[in-house]
Design an enzyme around this catalytic site. Structure first.
Site, short mmCIF file in Angstrom:
data_model
loop_
_atom_site.label_atom_id
_atom_site.label_comp_id
_atom_site.label_asym_id
_atom_site.label_seq_id
_atom_site.Cartn_x
_atom_site.Cartn_y
_atom_site.Cartn_z
CD GLU A 42 -9.78 5.65 2.32
OE1 GLU A 42 -8.98 5.90 1.39
OE2 GLU A 42 -10.29 6.52 3.07
NE ARG A 268 -4.58 3.65 -9.74
CZ ARG A 268 -4.96 3.74 -8.48
NH1 ARG A 268 -4.08 3.80 -7.51
NH2 ARG A 268 -6.23 3.75 -8.17
CE LYS A 278 -11.33 3.14 -3.34
NZ LYS A 278 -10.95 2.62 -2.04
P1 ATP Z 1 -8.96 4.71 -6.09
O1 ATP Z 1 -7.93 5.69 -6.47
O2 ATP Z 1 -9.73 4.16 -7.21
O3 ATP Z 1 -9.83 5.17 -4.99
P2 ATP Z 1 -7.30 3.48 -4.23
O4 ATP Z 1 -5.92 3.11 -4.56
O5 ATP Z 1 -7.52 4.70 -3.42
O6 ATP Z 1 -8.14 3.48 -5.54
P3 ATP Z 1 -7.65 1.58 -2.19
O7 ATP Z 1 -8.89 1.12 -1.55
O8 ATP Z 1 -6.74 2.42 -1.40
O9 ATP Z 1 -8.07 2.33 -3.52
O10 ATP Z 1 -6.88 0.38 -2.86
C1 ATP Z 1 -6.66 -0.87 -2.29
C2 ATP Z 1 -5.55 -1.53 -3.06
O11 ATP Z 1 -5.92 -1.68 -4.43
C3 ATP Z 1 -4.30 -0.67 -3.04
O12 ATP Z 1 -3.20 -1.50 -2.74
C4 ATP Z 1 -4.23 -0.11 -4.42
O13 ATP Z 1 -2.90 0.09 -4.78
C5 ATP Z 1 -4.91 -1.18 -5.26
N1 ATP Z 1 -5.49 -0.60 -6.48
C6 ATP Z 1 -6.33 0.44 -6.57
N2 ATP Z 1 -6.59 0.73 -7.86
C7 ATP Z 1 -5.90 -0.15 -8.61
C8 ATP Z 1 -5.74 -0.36 -10.01
N3 ATP Z 1 -6.35 0.40 -10.92
N4 ATP Z 1 -4.93 -1.37 -10.42
C9 ATP Z 1 -4.32 -2.15 -9.53
N5 ATP Z 1 -4.42 -2.00 -8.20
C10 ATP Z 1 -5.19 -1.01 -7.73
MG MG Z 2 -6.51 5.00 -1.57
#
Ligand code: ATP
Ligand code: MG
Length: 563
Positions: A42, A268, A278
């Site tokens: 995102e 994660r 983020k």
């Molecule tokens: P955050 O909570 O940090 O904002 P998010 O999951 O909302 O992270 P996205 O942009 O939605 O961020 O994530 C894109 C991809 O990266 C998703 O498939 C998510 O599952 C993966 N991802 C995010 N954080 C991690 C992590 N700490 N370890 C592994 N994969 C991750």
């Molecule tokens: Mg997300």
């Protein structure tokens, strides 16, 4: 029968984990013929060091199994999303070394199709327009122990919902006044199935579709359908989406989608002394706790790059961590540093820099004389060659390489003691010059001309070897030394993580001196300052003003703990 020679089987995967096992079995048993994965960020912030786990997994699987991986922006919430985040994510994924070819997509590309599918659901009696407020919807939703209650609008005729939904899209109603909900099961033990919201009214300019839409689909209504449109076979995401999987499947089962992806979840990546979210990182930037998303103390990909971490080191770290099971605990941050040092030790050129300079005058060295001494660029890599370093009567050494009254284990310079100046000569300290406050401002020494290059003909070996610079040839630099951003391994475990920020996460050293040649080092290229650590020029450098980041110190606590 297919000719085995015409369709060579994909190369055996180099790595093995539960997701790769699933993919391998799907190919072997013919459930899929070509593997298609995607990385779906995102664009509401910069990528952090957790994202590369997902990137390496999705792109790695596609490559190992002869498939392809898409980069798809999950851009369904224009309130938080920005073009600069899209740009930075593209740059980061490329820098990490992965390539999506022509397969760059945006969930917003599918807004027309998603809207048409929403109309299908309404016509089939599987979705309805709800006039409850957000608070009322939440209140009707029930809890883990209590079932939800039906909205009074749940049984509104399809024709009425159709009309209202079209008028929502046409902009007839104010933001937040109505939503479209799926009509599934208000008593489901899975709260995600209690008539989830599919669309909301939101007047916000979208980075790609501008003001074309005033209703936006929610993540759950966009994600699986986007996967299906792109022919994704394995939709790999993190564990927080496990409870969303029944909903993911419900949409795909109830819509005329062109393909049938499956969702799989993994744990994660978490790292000690680090917070990977983020939302929290945005807060650090917005509240000014750091200078920006790429402040070298941040755990973002762009910050690590700025700090001089090589992409190869990050990839090796992820390889070492692996995919893990479903209950993976936090990985020690020392392991990341170890993987990075391993690459830097092999690849970086050695240079001399003095962070806390102390003047050293060689009394028996001719005034005005300058010698060019040959020094080795990288003892780990013979192809890196040598360079010339000027040596003269007035030198600079590291202040803490001298002690007037040394304790037993101090083998560096002291009054009356001889040390080796690396690649140069042996020098012996004869006296110390102090200012009125008693601080040492200069050392007086003699040198032994027979030790040129750093070896004595009589075979004597000083216990200490120091780095040095010729005073008139060295150039000034600012050096930024970083420490952990947090003081505890589990920031935020006992309250607001901001309270766990390390007040000494950055130390700015002014008045450092480095070899003149370093003024030409390009930003992002890391070198080793001998005996001190790894350093790289920061983009804050300007003509006449050198700024270096300390990438890492030399001491590897991970190797020590494990060795
Ligand atoms: P955050 O909570 O940090 O904002 P998010 O999951 O909302 O992270 P996205 O942009 O939605 O961020 O994530 C894109 C991809 O990266 C998703 O498939 C998510 O599952 C993966 N991802 C995010 N954080 C991690 C992590 N700490 N370890 C592994 N994969 C991750
Ligand atoms: Mg997300």
């Amino acid at each position: 029968m297919t000719d085995p020679a015409a369709t060579p089987s994909p190369p055996a995967p180099a790595r093995s984990d539960f997701i790769r096992d699933i993919v391998a079995a799907d190919l072997r048993e013919g459930r899929v013929t070509q593997v298609v994965t995607r990385f779906p960020p995102e664009p509401n912030g910069y990528l952090h060091i957790g994202h590369p786990k997902s990137i390496a997994l999705n792109f790695g699987i596609a490559e190992e199994f002869g498939g392809r991986c898409h980069l798809r922006f999950d851009d369904t919430n224009p309130v938080k999303e920005e073009q600069r985040y899209i740009d930075s994510i593209i740059e980061d994924v490329r820098w990490l070394g992965f390539d999506w070819g022509e397969h760059l997509y945006y969930a917003s590309d599918y807004f027309p199709q998603l809207y048409a599918w929403a109309l299908n659901l309404i016509e089939a009696g599987q979705a309805y327009v709800d006039d409850l407020t957000a608070d009322e919807i939440r209140e009707h939703r029930g809890t883990f122990t209590e079932p939800g209650r039906d909205s009074p609008w749940r049984d509104r005729p399809s024709a009425e919902s159709l009309d209202l939904f079209k008028r929502m899209r046409a902009g007839e109603f104010p933001d937040g006044s109505r939503v479209l909900r799926a009509r599934i099961d208000m008593a489901s033990p899975n709260l995600n199935l209690r008539d989830p919201v599919l669309y909301r009214i939101l007047r916000a300019t979208h980075p790609r579709t501008g003001d074309e839409w005033c209703i936006y689909p929610l993540y759950d209504f966009a994600h699986g359908q986007s996967d299906a449109i792109e022919g994704i076979t394995h939709s790999i995401c993190t564990l927080e989406f496990e409870d969303h999987r029944p909903l993911y499947d419900w949409f795909l089962d109830n819509l005329p989608v062109p393909s049938r992806p499956r969702q799989y979840e993994f744990a994660r990546l978490n790292i000690t002394y680090t917070l990977l979210s983020k939302r929290f990182l945005a807060r650090l930037v917005n509240e000014g706790h750091v200078r920006g998303w790429d402040d070298p103390r941040m755990p973002t990909v762009s910050a690590l790059r700025r700090r001089g971490f090589p992409a190869e080191g990050v990839r090796n770290f992820l390889d070492a961590v692996g995919v893990g099971g479903k209950g993976q605990s936090a990985v020690e941050v020392e392991m990341l540093d170890h993987a990075v040092r391993d690459v830097l030790n092999r690849s970086t050129q050695r240079r001399f820099g003095v962070l806390h300079p102390l003047k050293l005058v060689i009394e028996n060295y001719p005034e005005g004389q300058v010698e060019e001494l040959e020094v080795i660029n990288n003892p780990e890599d013979a192809t890196a060659g040598t360079r010339k370093l000027p040596f003269s009567r007035e030198l600079l050494i590291e202040r803490d390489d001298f002690m007037e009254d040394p304790p037993g284990k101090f083998f560096r310079l002291a009054p009356g003691r001889e040390v080796r100046l690396r690649y140069a000569y042996f020098v012996t300290c004869t006296s110390v010059v102090k200012d009125e406050s008693g601080e040492i401002v200069e050392l007086r020494c003699t040198y032994d001309p027979a030790t040129r290059g750093g070896d004595a003909p009589d075979g004597r070996k000083p216990k200490g070897t120091l780095h040095w610079l010729s005073a008139e040839h060295a150039v000034p630099a600012e050096v930024r030394v970083y420490d952990r951003l947090f003081t505890r391994p589990d920031p935020g475990a006992e309250g607001d993580p901001v309270d766990d920020l390390n007040p000494d996460s950055e130390t700015v050293l002014e008045g450092c001196l480095v070899e003149a040649g370093l003024a030409e080092l390009p930003v992002g290229e890391t070198v080793q300052f001998e005996r001190l650590g790894y350093f790289c020029p920061d983009p804050d450098s300007a003509p006449g003003r050198l700024v270096f980041n300390r990438t890492l110190g030399l001491k590897d606590s991970w190797a020590k703990a494990k060795g």
